[in-house]
Scaffold this motif. Structure first.
Motif: not given
Length: 102
Positions: A58-77
């Motif tokens: 699962f793509i975790l809801n924990r990413f919601m805590q990364l408040t400074e993230v500007q670029f997120l690439n989880l492709s090709h998995n």
């Protein structure tokens, strides 16, 4: 910056690897398994690229805590879940790539 691309790394992602970095790029390896829930503890992270690996689960809801993230690439998995609608609350987020997952 942590740049570990194209090294044939295997195993799981360890969040502590990126704990000191604002940029974490670990593309084109053979990293597998689910994302560790502690990934949300990387508060200073602005860019995360884990594309072209074998990550699953699962793509975790924990990413919601990364408040400074500007670029997120989880492709090709092999992620199989939907991203939380709350992703729109990440005000700094400019680019999200989730393409080519199962």
């Amino acid at each position: 910056m942590l740049q570990l691309s194209s090294n044939r790394l295997i195993g799981q992602v360890m969040p502590s690897l990126g704990g000191f970095a604002s940029l974490c790029i670990v593309t084109s390896n053979q990293i597998n398994g689910p994302l560790d829930p502690e990934i949300g503890n990387l508060k200073d992270l602005t860019r995360m690229d884990l594309s072209n690996n074998k990550l699953s689960g699962f793509i975790l809801n924990r990413f919601m805590q990364l408040t400074e993230v500007q670029f997120l690439n989880l492709s090709h998995n092999a992620f199989s879940s939907h991203i939380a609608p709350d992703v729109g609350l990440l005000n700094q987020l400019k680019v999200v790539d989730l393409s080519r997952n199962t």
